[in-house]
Design an enzyme around this catalytic site. Structure first.
Site, PDB file in Angstrom:
ATOM      1  N   ASP B   4       0.876  -1.173   0.000  1.00  0.00           N
ATOM      2  CA  ASP B   4       0.000   0.000   0.000  1.00  0.00           C
ATOM      3  C   ASP B   4       0.907   1.214   0.000  1.00  0.00           C
ATOM      4  O   ASP B   4       1.425   1.602   1.042  1.00  0.00           O
ATOM      5  CB  ASP B   4      -0.877  -0.006   1.248  1.00  0.00           C
ATOM      6  CG  ASP B   4      -1.745   1.240   1.305  1.00  0.00           C
ATOM      7  OD1 ASP B   4      -2.010   1.826   0.244  1.00  0.00           O
ATOM      8  OD2 ASP B   4      -2.151   1.627   2.422  1.00  0.00           O
ATOM      9  N   GLU B  65      -1.085  -1.272  -5.045  1.00  0.00           N
ATOM     10  CA  GLU B  65      -2.273  -0.490  -5.398  1.00  0.00           C
ATOM     11  C   GLU B  65      -1.924   0.564  -6.424  1.00  0.00           C
ATOM     12  O   GLU B  65      -0.929   1.272  -6.288  1.00  0.00           O
ATOM     13  CB  GLU B  65      -2.852   0.179  -4.150  1.00  0.00           C
ATOM     14  CG  GLU B  65      -3.920  -0.632  -3.491  1.00  0.00           C
ATOM     15  CD  GLU B  65      -4.759   0.197  -2.531  1.00  0.00           C
ATOM     16  OE1 GLU B  65      -4.555   1.416  -2.481  1.00  0.00           O
ATOM     17  OE2 GLU B  65      -5.599  -0.387  -1.837  1.00  0.00           O
ATOM     18  N   ASP B 138      -2.697   0.895   7.434  1.00  0.00           N
ATOM     19  CA  ASP B 138      -2.067   0.639   6.149  1.00  0.00           C
ATOM     20  C   ASP B 138      -1.724  -0.838   5.974  1.00  0.00           C
ATOM     21  O   ASP B 138      -1.628  -1.333   4.849  1.00  0.00           O
ATOM     22  CB  ASP B 138      -0.804   1.483   6.035  1.00  0.00           C
ATOM     23  CG  ASP B 138      -1.107   2.953   6.270  1.00  0.00           C
ATOM     24  OD1 ASP B 138      -1.271   3.665   5.290  1.00  0.00           O
ATOM     25  OD2 ASP B 138      -1.228   3.340   7.445  1.00  0.00           O
TER      26      ASP B 138
END
Lengths: 203, 203
Positions: B4, B65, B138
């Site tokens: 992430d 991502e 996260d």
DNA sequence: CCCATTATAATGAGGT
DNA sequence: ACCTCATTTGCTTCAC
DNA sequence: GTGAAGCAACGGTTCA
DNA sequence: TGAACCGTATAATGGG
């Protein structure tokens, strides 16, 4: 060293600035990557190119164009990714990094924030005493960034860049702070320098 | 390994996906960088963190991502820069990189493209048999990306990811091409896999 | 000298 | 290889 | 099943 | 140390 970041074409220019406002081109290179390759590989290629040049020329500072996004997210992101590996490569070597916006660059070399590409190219060629105009367009920009930073940072003026020593801390912090404390009674050059550093420090 | 990306906080999650739709968490880590440090140093720190993890766990694939930008260019750019060094680190090790949009991730783990963070966290915890909810936010996202990719790539299904071998060429190219040629007569899993790969390949 | 306005890019594909 | 031109997010979801 | 529409995030500072 | 809240670009140019 000046850098014009980009995914398909990334320009690198190594310049030795002189006190008298002129400069000498030590090296220029444009690393290209084709869209056939995997994105990760492309970024890696750029990183490798940057690393090689940094090792070869050990510049005092790396000046790079700040990424700007106006209605094209994907390209901006790709560009940013490319710039990321470049600045990381510099940081890994303790080389301070300075950012400049396109306007700054153009204004610095042509005294006109909105000069067309040709004008910039011509001025760059003149400043560096190049035989002709820089061949690949991106080279011009890389040169321009380098020159711009040389100007604004005061290389060749009363002040010199101090190379970063620690990996952990930004190099210019001390100088900056010192300058900030006495925010008055400076020459135009000093103010310009301070402003530039202050701005650069924000990023 | 799921990532992430972020400048202030970058999440990494190493997961071993099982054929039966469950998974095992091998490691989680959130690398944080403070705004006091120079940007270049921060990016470098993230790169180092990624490198260390990639070397330690040698994952088959790195799922990350995709960066999205709407009305916040600076942030997106910073994020992209961070992601750049991560994917480059992967590429340097011949580890294939796959991108997934936030929607994909959320939809994959919760069967609902617009699920709130808690729902995702709960599902992640369940899938991985975690004692409690993932601690730093996260981390959850990093886990989710990993799981998402595992699902969509068909890890644990009839197909497995093949590790990239060459540094020069995208790893999945061959597989992709082969799959594209026979675009018909596949199971749902096969189609999902192909689609995922095709999409991932675009970036 | 300070304030408001405005301009600002890069990729991929295709042709020369 | 250089230059010119056109494009500019992607996915899930809901409605049909 | 196809087509059209809507929506998505992160960094910095401050407070507990 | 961790959680919540708010804002979301920048700099050169020209005019007051």
């Amino acid at each position: 060293m000046g850098v014009d970041p980009g995914l398909t074409r990334c320009g690198f220019a190594v310049v030795q600035m002189q006190p008298n406002r002129s400069g000498e081109s030590l090296h220029v290179e444009v690393k290209g990557t084709s869209s056939d390759e995997d994105l990760a590989v492309r970024i890696l290629a750029i990183q490798r190119a940057a690393e090689q040049l940094l090792d070869e020329f050990a510049p005092d500072v790396l000046a790079i164009e700040r990424v700007f996004s106006s209605a094209n997210a994907p390209t901006a992101i790709a560009t940013a990714q490319a710039s990321g590996v470049v600045i990381a490569a510099a940081a890994a070597r303790g080389i301070p990094v300075a950012w400049h916006t396109p306007s700054e660059v153009k204004a610095a070399v042509t005294d006109d924030g909105r000069a067309d590409k040709d004008a910039v190219a011509r001025m760059v060629a003149r400043i560096l005493n190049l035989p002709g105009l820089p061949k690949p367009v991106d080279a011009t920009d890389a040169y321009a960034v380098a020159i711009c930073h040389g100007w604004r940072s005061g290389v060749g003026a009363k002040f010199n860049m101090t190379a970063a020593t620690a990996t952990h801390q930004g190099a210019r912090t001390a100088l900056q702070k010192a300058a900030a404390q006495r925010s008055t009674g400076m020459t135009a050059a000093q103010r310009a320098w301070q402003d530039a550093e202050r701005r650069a420090a924000r990023r």
